[in-house]
Design an enzyme around this catalytic site. Structure first.
Site, mmCIF file in Angstrom:
data_model
loop_
_atom_site.group_PDB
_atom_site.id
_atom_site.type_symbol
_atom_site.label_atom_id
_atom_site.label_comp_id
_atom_site.label_asym_id
_atom_site.label_seq_id
_atom_site.Cartn_x
_atom_site.Cartn_y
_atom_site.Cartn_z
ATOM 1 N N GLY A 74 0.822 -1.202 0.000
ATOM 2 C CA GLY A 74 0.000 0.000 0.000
ATOM 3 C C GLY A 74 0.852 1.247 0.000
ATOM 4 N N GLY A 76 0.971 5.516 1.208
ATOM 5 C CA GLY A 76 0.431 6.575 2.050
ATOM 6 C C GLY A 76 1.059 7.888 1.677
ATOM 7 N N GLY A 77 0.741 8.916 2.450
ATOM 8 C CA GLY A 77 1.272 10.228 2.143
ATOM 9 C C GLY A 77 2.767 10.320 2.306
ATOM 10 N N MET A 78 3.347 9.480 3.166
ATOM 11 C CA MET A 78 4.775 9.566 3.442
ATOM 12 C C MET A 78 5.597 8.513 2.717
ATOM 13 S SD MET A 78 5.311 12.130 5.410
ATOM 14 C CE MET A 78 6.965 11.753 5.957
ATOM 15 N N VAL A 81 4.633 0.935 1.381
ATOM 16 C CA VAL A 81 4.876 -0.213 2.248
ATOM 17 C C VAL A 81 4.990 -1.471 1.386
ATOM 18 C CG1 VAL A 81 4.044 -1.566 4.201
ATOM 19 C CG2 VAL A 81 3.596 0.890 4.109
ATOM 20 N N LYS A 96 8.574 0.119 5.080
ATOM 21 C CA LYS A 96 8.022 1.362 4.566
ATOM 22 C C LYS A 96 9.162 2.217 4.038
ATOM 23 C CE LYS A 96 4.947 5.190 5.708
ATOM 24 N NZ LYS A 96 4.071 5.787 6.741
ATOM 25 N N ASP A 191 -3.603 10.623 12.558
ATOM 26 C CA ASP A 191 -4.149 10.137 11.281
ATOM 27 C C ASP A 191 -4.863 8.803 11.483
ATOM 28 O OD1 ASP A 191 -4.762 10.212 8.593
ATOM 29 O OD2 ASP A 191 -2.896 9.254 7.964
#
Length: 377
Positions: A74, A76-78, A81, A96, A191
């Site tokens: 997946g 994410g914003g940062m 993963v 990550k 979050d």
């Protein structure tokens, strides 16, 4: 001396030295080798690599230090993963990797902060971190690989408003216990949402992704003023206003309440076609009653959700630990109600009128007994 075994051709090899971060390949078939043990220890052969890890290891682009990146889990914003294989320890991990676009000085600082935050937390409901990597200008953290599904994936299969109430409450209670532990140590997540809560095969919930976490003691270390941080659908009013510096444990409580509300109702509490519309609804609209959307939700749970999702921070539970306690009380109350209902049920149905045999010679006594029995009917 170190001993290696090829999981493909089953040959064994020896080398005078062993470097844990190096990936050794079979001279015969070029497949990656598994480290068995130093030669002479006689610990027996190690289990071969999983086939998908062996296949991925053949691509040099899927190597990150000693790890083999097998597949993407997946984004994410940062960061992104990956499911990855750790050859020396022969275990699956989640890695990550920081997104290239986030690799400015502030992005790097946030990423390192995530690692330090999670590494210092030791709780059964928080996914643990194993290592922090800085390799070839790439930053990454190595975490426990959890075989399971996020709450967003789990409850997507239920028609709207039909998710099992007790199970949902238990999951959010356990997540609240993990967050309460973090709050007690000065950390806030910022979050929380169904996609950041994962349940494994044993039904244990894990809080994931502290990528937006803030160390309360260092709240002035980064410039967040005017920036909306979090996922709009579940963020607190103070986050929706862009006041990220004001986000504290009570902000996480609001997000947990919004998550619980959404899982019970099958829809988000504050609708909107865009992130901006959602943020405006969070600031403008009162928090909706869950019983208005789902009448089978107990009144006590509705009250807990109302308190969790108050607009004013001081009106909410101060930390997730208090929210966990309130949710646990709801579970205890429902269990007691079911137990009371079971005790109130008749053990058997009313039988037909019983036949009474009276043995008595005196007619007057018989008459008295007969009269008494008629009165008892």
């Amino acid at each position: 001396m170190a001993l290696f075994e090829c999981g493909s051709c089953r040959r064994t090899f020896q080398t005078p030295t062993f470097e844990p971060e190096r990936v050794y390949s079979c001279p015969a078939c070029r497949r990656p080798l598994a480290h068995v043990a130093p030669a002479g220890q006689g610990s027996g052969p190690a289990a071969p690599w999983p086939p998908e890890a062996q296949e991925a290891a053949e691509d040099p682009a899927r190597r990150l230090g000693r790890f083999v990146l097998v597949r993407e889990l997946g984004q994410g914003g940062m960061g992104t993963v990956h499911k990855a294989w750790d050859p020396p320890l022969r275990r699956w991990v989640a890695i990550k990797v920081l997104n290239p676009g986030a690799a400015d000085p502030e992005g790097l600082e946030r990423f390192r902060q995530e690692a330090s935050v999670v590494a210092s937390l030791d709780h059964p409901n928080i996914a643990p971190i194993y290592d922090v990597l800085e390799i070839d200008d790439q930053s990454a953290i190595v975490m426990k690989f959890i075989e399971g599904r996020t709450l967003e994936e789990m409850f997507r299969e239920f028609p709207r408003g039909t998710s099992p109430i007790e199970r949902v409450v238990r999951i959010i209670r356990d997540a609240s216990l993990g967050l309460g532990y973090a709050h007690g140590r000065g950390f806030v997540h910022r979050d929380l949402k169904p996609g950041n809560l994962m349940v494994d095969a044993q039904d244990r919930v894990y809080v994931l992704d502290f990528g937006l976490a803030k160390v309360l003691a260092r709240s002035g270390a980064m410039t967040d003023l005017g920036r909306i941080m979090g996922t709009p659908a579940y963020m607190s009013p103070e986050q929706a206003m862009g006041l990220a510096r004001n986000a504290d444990a009570r902000s996480d409580v609001f997000s947990l309440g919004s998550t619980l509300w959404a899982l019970l109702a099958g829809q988000r509490p504050f609708p909107g076609r865009t992130d901006l519309e959602v943020a405006k609804a969070i600031l403008r609209d009162s928090s909706p009653s869950i019983r208005a959307r789902r009448p089978d939700v107990p009144e006590g749970l509705d009250l807990v959700l109302r308190k969790s999702m108050q607009k004013e921070r001081d009106a909410r539970y101060p930390t997730a630990a208090e929210l966990a306690s309130a949710l646990n009380e709801c579970l205890i109350h429902e269990e007691a109600s079911r137990e009371t209902a079971r005790r109130a049920e008749p053990i058997h149905a009313q039988a037909a009128r019983p036949v009474v045999l009276v043995i008595e010679d005196e007619p007057q006594v018989v008459a008295l007994i007969q009269k008494a029995l008629e009165q008892e009917r």
